[in-house]
Design a protein around this motif. Structure first.
Motif, PDB file in Angstrom:
ATOM      1  N   MET A   1      16.644  32.311 -36.735  1.00 48.57           N
ATOM      2  CA  MET A   1      16.988  33.153 -35.683  1.00 48.57           C
ATOM      3  C   MET A   1      17.759  34.599 -36.288  1.00 48.57           C
ATOM      4  O   MET A   1      17.575  35.494 -35.721  1.00 48.57           O
ATOM      5  CB  MET A   1      18.195  32.708 -34.754  1.00 48.57           C
ATOM      6  N   SER A   2      18.023  34.252 -37.747  1.00 48.79           N
ATOM      7  CA  SER A   2      18.888  35.401 -38.370  1.00 48.79           C
ATOM      8  C   SER A   2      17.747  36.504 -39.191  1.00 48.79           C
ATOM      9  O   SER A   2      17.122  35.768 -39.854  1.00 48.79           O
ATOM     10  CB  SER A   2      19.758  34.663 -39.246  1.00 48.79           C
TER      11      SER A   2
ATOM     12  N   SER B   1      19.688  15.998 -41.284  1.00 47.95           N
ATOM     13  CA  SER B   1      20.696  16.174 -40.035  1.00 47.95           C
ATOM     14  C   SER B   1      22.196  16.201 -40.774  1.00 47.95           C
ATOM     15  O   SER B   1      22.200  15.590 -41.890  1.00 47.95           O
ATOM     16  CB  SER B   1      20.824  14.775 -39.385  1.00 47.95           C
ATOM     17  N   CYS B   2      23.042  17.006 -40.353  1.00 47.12           N
ATOM     18  CA  CYS B   2      24.204  17.259 -40.749  1.00 47.12           C
ATOM     19  C   CYS B   2      25.135  16.745 -39.794  1.00 47.12           C
ATOM     20  O   CYS B   2      26.473  17.339 -39.701  1.00 47.12           O
ATOM     21  CB  CYS B   2      24.311  18.744 -41.210  1.00 47.12           C
ATOM     22  N   SER B   3      24.896  15.989 -38.897  1.00 44.50           N
ATOM     23  CA  SER B   3      25.765  15.411 -37.681  1.00 44.50           C
ATOM     24  C   SER B   3      26.544  14.177 -38.443  1.00 44.50           C
ATOM     25  O   SER B   3      26.076  13.412 -38.780  1.00 44.50           O
ATOM     26  CB  SER B   3      24.957  15.015 -36.555  1.00 44.50           C
TER      27      SER B   3
ATOM     28  N   GLN C   1      10.987  34.818 -35.927  1.00 44.78           N
ATOM     29  CA  GLN C   1      12.148  34.995 -35.639  1.00 44.78           C
ATOM     30  C   GLN C   1      12.381  34.473 -34.117  1.00 44.78           C
ATOM     31  O   GLN C   1      11.681  34.910 -33.345  1.00 44.78           O
ATOM     32  CB  GLN C   1      12.821  36.593 -35.785  1.00 44.78           C
ATOM     33  N   GLY C   2      13.195  33.755 -33.919  1.00 45.24           N
ATOM     34  CA  GLY C   2      13.585  33.262 -32.565  1.00 45.24           C
ATOM     35  C   GLY C   2      14.228  31.918 -32.235  1.00 45.24           C
ATOM     36  O   GLY C   2      14.700  31.269 -33.397  1.00 45.24           O
ATOM     37  N   LYS C   3      14.328  31.059 -31.459  1.00 48.20           N
ATOM     38  CA  LYS C   3      14.839  29.860 -31.223  1.00 48.20           C
ATOM     39  C   LYS C   3      13.562  28.591 -31.613  1.00 48.20           C
ATOM     40  O   LYS C   3      12.381  29.101 -31.388  1.00 48.20           O
ATOM     41  CB  LYS C   3      14.876  29.546 -29.789  1.00 48.20           C
ATOM     42  N   ALA C   4      13.989  28.053 -32.564  1.00 44.55           N
ATOM     43  CA  ALA C   4      13.222  27.063 -33.344  1.00 44.55           C
ATOM     44  C   ALA C   4      12.142  26.241 -32.234  1.00 44.55           C
ATOM     45  O   ALA C   4      10.966  26.331 -32.550  1.00 44.55           O
ATOM     46  CB  ALA C   4      13.892  26.082 -33.988  1.00 44.55           C
ATOM     47  N   ASN C   5      12.697  25.682 -31.334  1.00 46.51           N
ATOM     48  CA  ASN C   5      11.841  24.758 -30.372  1.00 46.51           C
ATOM     49  C   ASN C   5      10.935  25.812 -29.707  1.00 46.51           C
ATOM     50  O   ASN C   5       9.913  25.442 -29.644  1.00 46.51           O
ATOM     51  CB  ASN C   5      12.856  24.117 -29.315  1.00 46.51           C
TER      52      ASN C   5
ATOM     53  N   LEU D   1      12.794  20.070 -41.296  1.00 47.90           N
ATOM     54  CA  LEU D   1      13.417  20.386 -40.006  1.00 47.90           C
ATOM     55  C   LEU D   1      15.195  20.124 -40.643  1.00 47.90           C
ATOM     56  O   LEU D   1      15.484  19.033 -41.255  1.00 47.90           O
ATOM     57  CB  LEU D   1      13.579  19.062 -39.247  1.00 47.90           C
ATOM     58  N   ASP D   2      15.891  21.219 -40.496  1.00 47.60           N
ATOM     59  CA  ASP D   2      17.515  21.182 -40.996  1.00 47.60           C
ATOM     60  C   ASP D   2      17.864  21.985 -39.853  1.00 47.60           C
ATOM     61  O   ASP D   2      18.633  22.951 -40.033  1.00 47.60           O
ATOM     62  CB  ASP D   2      17.318  21.927 -42.510  1.00 47.60           C
ATOM     63  N   PRO D   3      18.161  21.293 -38.582  1.00 44.09           N
ATOM     64  CA  PRO D   3      18.772  21.829 -37.539  1.00 44.09           C
ATOM     65  C   PRO D   3      20.310  21.779 -37.622  1.00 44.09           C
ATOM     66  O   PRO D   3      20.748  21.036 -38.552  1.00 44.09           O
ATOM     67  CB  PRO D   3      18.442  21.007 -36.465  1.00 44.09           C
ATOM     68  N   PRO D   4      21.036  22.828 -37.085  1.00 46.54           N
ATOM     69  CA  PRO D   4      22.617  22.740 -37.054  1.00 46.54           C
ATOM     70  C   PRO D   4      22.848  21.331 -36.388  1.00 46.54           C
ATOM     71  O   PRO D   4      21.918  20.458 -35.692  1.00 46.54           O
ATOM     72  CB  PRO D   4      22.871  23.619 -35.828  1.00 46.54           C
ATOM     73  N   ALA D   5      24.145  20.724 -36.632  1.00 45.09           N
ATOM     74  CA  ALA D   5      24.421  19.449 -36.000  1.00 45.09           C
ATOM     75  C   ALA D   5      24.444  19.430 -34.488  1.00 45.09           C
ATOM     76  O   ALA D   5      25.185  20.200 -33.797  1.00 45.09           O
ATOM     77  CB  ALA D   5      26.177  19.349 -36.110  1.00 45.09           C
TER      78      ALA D   5
HETATM   79  C1  LIG Z   1      21.795  23.360 -41.181  1.00 49.66           C
HETATM   80  S1  LIG Z   1      21.389  25.034 -41.190  1.00 49.66           S
HETATM   81  C2  LIG Z   1      20.053  25.130 -42.060  1.00 49.66           C
HETATM   82  C3  LIG Z   1      20.397  25.686 -43.494  1.00 49.66           C
HETATM   83  C4  LIG Z   1      19.223  25.926 -44.210  1.00 49.66           C
HETATM   84  N1  LIG Z   1      18.235  25.118 -44.454  1.00 49.66           N
HETATM   85  C5  LIG Z   1      19.560  26.602 -45.655  1.00 49.66           C
HETATM   86  O1  LIG Z   1      19.151  25.917 -46.572  1.00 49.66           O
HETATM   87  O2  LIG Z   1      20.341  27.732 -45.705  1.00 49.66           O
HETATM   88  C6  LIG Z   1      21.024  25.119 -39.413  1.00 49.66           C
HETATM   89  C7  LIG Z   1      20.396  26.627 -39.263  1.00 49.66           C
HETATM   90  O3  LIG Z   1      19.888  26.905 -38.014  1.00 49.66           O
HETATM   91  C8  LIG Z   1      20.154  27.959 -37.576  1.00 49.66           C
HETATM   92  N2  LIG Z   1      20.030  27.673 -35.663  1.00 49.66           N
HETATM   93  C9  LIG Z   1      20.765  27.269 -34.891  1.00 49.66           C
HETATM   94  N3  LIG Z   1      20.100  26.977 -33.797  1.00 49.66           N
HETATM   95  C10 LIG Z   1      18.755  27.571 -33.806  1.00 49.66           C
HETATM   96  C11 LIG Z   1      17.925  27.534 -32.913  1.00 49.66           C
HETATM   97  N4  LIG Z   1      17.972  27.159 -31.683  1.00 49.66           N
HETATM   98  N5  LIG Z   1      16.633  28.012 -33.560  1.00 49.66           N
HETATM   99  C12 LIG Z   1      16.553  28.493 -34.893  1.00 49.66           C
HETATM  100  N6  LIG Z   1      17.480  28.352 -35.831  1.00 49.66           N
HETATM  101  C13 LIG Z   1      18.722  27.779 -35.580  1.00 49.66           C
HETATM  102  C14 LIG Z   1      21.571  28.173 -37.713  1.00 49.66           C
HETATM  103  O4  LIG Z   1      21.884  29.526 -37.792  1.00 49.66           O
HETATM  104  C15 LIG Z   1      21.737  27.631 -39.378  1.00 49.66           C
HETATM  105  O5  LIG Z   1      21.636  28.677 -40.040  1.00 49.66           O
END
Ligand SMILES: C[S@@+](CC[C@H](N)C(=O)[O-])C[C@H]1O[C@@H](n2cnc3c(N)ncnc32)[C@H](O)[C@@H]1O
Length: 147
Positions: free
Chosen positions: A1-2, A88-90, A26-30, A48-52
């Motif tokens: 997204m960033s 997973s970081c949960s 760029q956008g929402k992963a899903n 896959l390295d999603p937010p918690a």
């Molecule tokens: C656990 S971090 C990943 C870190 C990355 N692997 C790194 O090494 O820098 C999860 C990332 O997913 C992003 N994120 C959150 N929701 C998202 C979404 N719906 N679509 C895409 N990215 C998203 C967050 O901004 C965050 O940077």
């Protein structure tokens, strides 16, 4: 997204003298994963390295569902013989539970996976021996053993 993060990724590709095709989306992963899937593309490596998804106990059920969904989506994007890295970081999702997510996703998608490595947290994220949840970073490296 960033956009900033994607620009840094591009910069890193140049710094590392990468000469292959390098594209960022760029956008929402899903949403992006689904649109790429609609285009019929598959990938040799999906990370896959999603937010918690499970920040609090009350998010457990919804969060586990989100892990299942994204892992199934990833397997649909994975080319035969490809590698899936699922992290997973949960802190409320144990390593065993993440393994179960990957196992269940593979069964749903009729894929045969072989786990060849697992990752955890480094020394900058020390674990409290009495608090299991402080060991919260985990990753599973699995290859598709097609055929
Ligand atoms: C656990 S971090 C990943 C870190 C990355 N692997 C790194 O090494 O820098 C999860 C990332 O997913 C992003 N994120 C959150 N929701 C998202 C979404 N719906 N679509 C895409 N990215 C998203 C967050 O901004 C965050 O940077």
């Amino acid at each position: 997204m960033s956009g900033d993060a994607l620009a840094l990724a591009q910069e890193n590709a140049v710094l590392n003298d990468y000469r292959g095709e390098f594209t960022t989306l760029q956008g929402k992963a899903n949403d992006l994963m689904k649109s790429v899937l609609d285009q019929g593309r598959t990938y040799d490596l999906v990370v896959l390295d999603p937010p918690a998804f499970i920040k609090r106990r009350k998010d457990q059920r919804q969060g586990e569902k989100a892990y299942h969904q994204i892992n199934q989506l990833a397997l649909r994007l994975l080319a035969p013989g490809g590698t899936l890295v699922s992290a997973s970081c949960s802190m409320h999702l144990s390593r065993e539970a993440l393994m179960d997510v990957v196992k269940t996703a593979a069964a749903h998608r009729h894929r045969q996976l072989q786990v060849f490595a697992q990752g955890g947290q480094g020394p900058d994220h020390p674990v409290h021996p009495a608090i299991a949840e402080t060991s919260y970073l985990k990753a599973i490296f699995a290859r598709d053993i097609a055929g």
